[in-house]
Design an enzyme around this catalytic site. Structure first.
Site, PDB file in Angstrom:
ATOM      1  N   GLY A  70       0.824  -1.211   0.000  1.00  0.00           N
ATOM      2  CA  GLY A  70       0.000   0.000   0.000  1.00  0.00           C
ATOM      3  C   GLY A  70       0.853   1.252   0.000  1.00  0.00           C
ATOM      4  O   GLY A  70       2.011   1.229  -0.440  1.00  0.00           O
ATOM      5  N   ALA A  78       2.333   6.329   3.482  1.00  0.00           N
ATOM      6  CA  ALA A  78       1.735   6.849   4.724  1.00  0.00           C
ATOM      7  C   ALA A  78       1.196   5.704   5.579  1.00  0.00           C
ATOM      8  O   ALA A  78       1.459   5.639   6.793  1.00  0.00           O
ATOM      9  CB  ALA A  78       0.620   7.839   4.384  1.00  0.00           C
ATOM     10  N   GLY A  98       2.060   2.583   5.308  1.00  0.00           N
ATOM     11  CA  GLY A  98       3.202   1.735   5.635  1.00  0.00           C
ATOM     12  C   GLY A  98       3.841   2.136   6.961  1.00  0.00           C
ATOM     13  O   GLY A  98       4.239   1.286   7.758  1.00  0.00           O
ATOM     14  N   GLU A 103       5.596  -3.285   1.028  1.00  0.00           N
ATOM     15  CA  GLU A 103       5.651  -3.075  -0.425  1.00  0.00           C
ATOM     16  C   GLU A 103       4.937  -1.757  -0.689  1.00  0.00           C
ATOM     17  O   GLU A 103       3.708  -1.708  -0.746  1.00  0.00           O
ATOM     18  CB  GLU A 103       4.950  -4.233  -1.150  1.00  0.00           C
ATOM     19  CG  GLU A 103       5.664  -5.568  -0.996  1.00  0.00           C
ATOM     20  CD  GLU A 103       6.911  -5.682  -1.872  1.00  0.00           C
ATOM     21  OE1 GLU A 103       7.060  -4.899  -2.826  1.00  0.00           O
ATOM     22  OE2 GLU A 103       7.753  -6.551  -1.578  1.00  0.00           O
ATOM     23  N   CYS A 105       1.697   0.416  -9.090  1.00  0.00           N
ATOM     24  CA  CYS A 105       2.744   0.921  -8.182  1.00  0.00           C
ATOM     25  C   CYS A 105       4.054   1.197  -8.909  1.00  0.00           C
ATOM     26  O   CYS A 105       4.792   2.094  -8.534  1.00  0.00           O
ATOM     27  CB  CYS A 105       2.973  -0.047  -7.041  1.00  0.00           C
ATOM     28  SG  CYS A 105       3.390  -1.713  -7.605  1.00  0.00           S
TER      29      CYS A 105
HETATM   30  P1  NAD Z   1      -3.469   2.267   1.192  1.00  0.00           P
HETATM   31  O1  NAD Z   1      -2.230   2.442   1.983  1.00  0.00           O
HETATM   32  O2  NAD Z   1      -4.512   3.324   1.287  1.00  0.00           O
HETATM   33  O3  NAD Z   1      -4.212   0.904   1.614  1.00  0.00           O
HETATM   34  C1  NAD Z   1      -3.560  -0.336   1.642  1.00  0.00           C
HETATM   35  C2  NAD Z   1      -4.176  -1.201   2.728  1.00  0.00           C
HETATM   36  O4  NAD Z   1      -3.987  -0.583   3.985  1.00  0.00           O
HETATM   37  C3  NAD Z   1      -5.680  -1.435   2.572  1.00  0.00           C
HETATM   38  O5  NAD Z   1      -5.944  -2.793   2.830  1.00  0.00           O
HETATM   39  C4  NAD Z   1      -6.290  -0.520   3.602  1.00  0.00           C
HETATM   40  O6  NAD Z   1      -7.487  -1.022   4.133  1.00  0.00           O
HETATM   41  C5  NAD Z   1      -5.232  -0.455   4.679  1.00  0.00           C
HETATM   42  N1  NAD Z   1      -5.221   0.831   5.375  1.00  0.00           N
HETATM   43  C6  NAD Z   1      -5.438   2.059   4.827  1.00  0.00           C
HETATM   44  N2  NAD Z   1      -5.328   3.016   5.777  1.00  0.00           N
HETATM   45  C7  NAD Z   1      -5.018   2.389   6.942  1.00  0.00           C
HETATM   46  C8  NAD Z   1      -4.774   2.822   8.283  1.00  0.00           C
HETATM   47  N3  NAD Z   1      -4.832   4.108   8.619  1.00  0.00           N
HETATM   48  N4  NAD Z   1      -4.480   1.889   9.207  1.00  0.00           N
HETATM   49  C9  NAD Z   1      -4.418   0.590   8.886  1.00  0.00           C
HETATM   50  N5  NAD Z   1      -4.663   0.115   7.647  1.00  0.00           N
HETATM   51  C10 NAD Z   1      -4.946   0.987   6.679  1.00  0.00           C
HETATM   52  O7  NAD Z   1      -3.007   2.019  -0.303  1.00  0.00           O
HETATM   53  P2  NAD Z   1      -3.897   1.793  -1.600  1.00  0.00           P
HETATM   54  O8  NAD Z   1      -4.599   3.054  -1.944  1.00  0.00           O
HETATM   55  O9  NAD Z   1      -4.711   0.563  -1.463  1.00  0.00           O
HETATM   56  O10 NAD Z   1      -2.772   1.494  -2.682  1.00  0.00           O
HETATM   57  C11 NAD Z   1      -2.086   2.517  -3.329  1.00  0.00           C
HETATM   58  C12 NAD Z   1      -0.656   2.608  -2.856  1.00  0.00           C
HETATM   59  O11 NAD Z   1      -0.095   1.322  -2.764  1.00  0.00           O
HETATM   60  C13 NAD Z   1       0.225   3.361  -3.823  1.00  0.00           C
HETATM   61  O12 NAD Z   1       1.103   4.175  -3.092  1.00  0.00           O
HETATM   62  C14 NAD Z   1       0.988   2.284  -4.546  1.00  0.00           C
HETATM   63  O13 NAD Z   1       2.212   2.688  -5.081  1.00  0.00           O
HETATM   64  C15 NAD Z   1       1.150   1.278  -3.469  1.00  0.00           C
HETATM   65  N6  NAD Z   1       1.308  -0.046  -4.038  1.00  0.00           N
HETATM   66  C16 NAD Z   1       2.494  -0.678  -3.875  1.00  0.00           C
HETATM   67  C17 NAD Z   1       2.683  -1.921  -4.452  1.00  0.00           C
HETATM   68  C18 NAD Z   1       3.970  -2.670  -4.322  1.00  0.00           C
HETATM   69  O14 NAD Z   1       3.983  -3.852  -4.674  1.00  0.00           O
HETATM   70  N7  NAD Z   1       5.037  -2.086  -3.847  1.00  0.00           N
HETATM   71  C19 NAD Z   1       1.644  -2.512  -5.162  1.00  0.00           C
HETATM   72  C20 NAD Z   1       0.447  -1.828  -5.287  1.00  0.00           C
HETATM   73  C21 NAD Z   1       0.290  -0.599  -4.707  1.00  0.00           C
END
Ligand code: NAD
Length: 455
Positions: A187, A190, A192, A209, A243
């Site tokens: 994800g 932030a 992370g 990731e 990503c």
């Molecule tokens: P996100 O961080 O909003 O959400 C990812 C996960 O985290 C979701 O399951 C969500 O429910 C959970 N989450 C969100 N906010 C949270 C919080 N405050 N506390 C606990 N859990 C929480 O990310 P997204 O919008 O789903 O994905 C987009 C981001 O992910 C982009 O920055 C992208 O580059 C990155 N990404 C990275 C990879 C990789 O393999 N490196 C792959 C896909 C996406």
């Protein structure tokens, strides 16, 4: 079942040692593949309902890679899980030394929405192959896909072994307050940081990731027409919601006009649209508004059409962009492509190095010296030379970020390692005992030790 109870049951199941059996792991990997195959139709429906992604794109960017990941694990599991013999040292002579992989235990895998099946089940394959139990929390944003994942898993696997838990921030926060043996997160940067902080309270190892602004560097000596074609494909696949999509282009000033012309021609040639099964919606209105407000701040060279009702944003090229512009602040994660020009590669590399380390970088050049310079001087997660995205499809290559773009890696054997602990073992026989280590500590023993060690 509350989360604590679920984790307790999985820990109990793990401690029964069933998951340590290789035949058990292979059986469940095969079962997972068979269930996904049998539900391909429902998977296509779910992802189309979430953001109009086509069967073609879903197969080529999610299922095809997921099947390969499962097949790779099944094929190599015996080899991966073998003890690996390593050199022994004089101090322990006579002895043999080896490392023995062991599963970590109960793993929490948190998925992202943009490739909802691959990014959730890909890490699951690695976790199962390594012999763990899994709680999978898919992204709530691709809601139909989360429902489908719940059906795939919770109606076919024992909850004590592998279970999907749905939910958003509240549920994930509650899950994170519990102790796991491993957390694997995909994800944003932030979120992370939130995951890392929560894991630190229990000293739980994490793989993060994450994302970032991945540059595509285009040198004047590149095949510009083909470079443009490959970059257009990589950027507008999944409408830029990838990503490792090239976030922006930095191109040598003298070929900028030519590159832009080719980019425009390829976008026209590819005829992006839902009706052509090669384009997807922006995932939700929040992201739609975020992206359209960024387009408004830039100089539109091509595209720029938007439609809120269909959450459609046309492939959009912004030219004459500077590193100080608003579009260059955060990862774009959408079909907006800023193009920046440069004249001095050293100055460009210094600038790139001042920014957070990105997940990917793409260099387009025929020069080996320039390719080597970029690879040596600039730090990023991984990349492709003279193309884009392809490094993610090679399961022999560990996939992951560095610095702000992530911690750890997976895919193929790297995934197995990520979900394993390697015990280091020295094995001694009884037939010889080195008496030099035992008391009394005499001068002559020290002399012998120095002579044997040689220093
Ligand atoms: P996100 O961080 O909003 O959400 C990812 C996960 O985290 C979701 O399951 C969500 O429910 C959970 N989450 C969100 N906010 C949270 C919080 N405050 N506390 C606990 N859990 C929480 O990310 P997204 O919008 O789903 O994905 C987009 C981001 O992910 C982009 O920055 C992208 O580059 C990155 N990404 C990275 C990879 C990789 O393999 N490196 C792959 C896909 C996406």
């Amino acid at each position: 079942m509350n989360y604590q109870e679920l984790i307790g049951k999985q820990a109990q199941f793990f401690n029964s040692n069933q998951t340590k059996d290789l035949a058990f792991r292979i059986k469940h990997l095969k079962q997972l593949k068979a269930i996904i195959k049998s539900r391909e139709g429902q998977i296509y429906q779910a992802i189309s309902a979430d953001f109009k992604k086509s069967e073609f794109d879903t197969y080529t960017t999610e299922l095809m890679i997921l099947y390969a990941e499962i097949d790779e694990a099944i094929k190599h599991l015996v080899h991966w899980s073998r003890n690996k013999k390593l050199d022994s040292n004089l101090a322990s002579f006579p002895a043999s030394s080896f490392i023995q992989p062991e599963p970590l235990g109960v793993c929490l895998i948190i998925g992202a929405w943009n490739y909802p099946f691959l990014l959730s089940l890909g890490p699951v394959v690695a976790a199962i192959a390594a012999g763990n139990t899994v709680i999978l929390k898919p992204s709530e944003i691709a809601a139909n896909c989360a429902d489908e994942l719940e059906k795939i898993v919770n109606t076919n696997f024992l909850a004590d072994y592998f279970m999907v838990v749905k939910g958003g921030v509240t549920e994930t926060t509650a899950l994170l307050s519990e102790k796991f043996n491993k957390i694997f997160f995909t994800g944003s940067v932030a979120t992370g940081k939130i995951i890392y902080a929560a894991a630190a309270k229990h000293l739980t190892p994490v793989t993060l990731e994450l994302g970032g602004k991945s540059p595509a560097i285009v040198m004047a000596d590149a095949d510009l027409k083909l470079t443009a074609k490959r970059l257009v494909w990589a950027k507008f696949l999944n409408a830029g919601q990838t990503c490792i999509a090239p976030d922006y282009i930095v191109v040598e000033e003298k070929v900028k006009k030519e590159l832009l012309t080719y980019i425009k021609e390829w976008i026209q040639e590819f005829k992006y649209g839902f009706e052509n099964n090669n384009y997807v919606q922006i995932i939700n209105e929040k992201n739609f508004h975020r992206l359209t407000s960024l387009i408004d701040t830039g100089n539109i060279y091509f595209g720029g059409e938007t439609d809120l009702v269909n959450r459609y944003i046309a492939p959009t090229i912004l030219s004459d962009v500077n590193f100080e512009d608003k579009v260059m602040e955060d990862e774009l994660f959408g079909p907006v492509l800023p193009v920046i020009s440069f004249t001095d590669l050293n100055v460009l590399i210094t600038k790139l190095k001042s920014l957070p380390k990105p997940l990917s970088c793409y260099a387009f050049t025929k020069s080996t010296a320039i390719k080597n310079k970029i690879l040596t001087e600039f730090s990023f997660g991984g990349g492709t030379i003279n193309d884009a995205l392809l490094h993610i499809s090679n399961l022999s290559l560990p996939f992951g970020g560095v610095g702000n773009s992530g911690i750890g890696s997976y895919h193929g054997e790297a995934g197995f390692k990520t979900f394993s602990h390697y015990k280091s073992i020295v094995k001694k026989p009884f037939w010889l005992d080195n008496v030099l280590r035992y008391s009394p500590n005499t001068k002559s023993k020290l002399k012998w030790i120095k002579r044997i060690i040689g220093s």
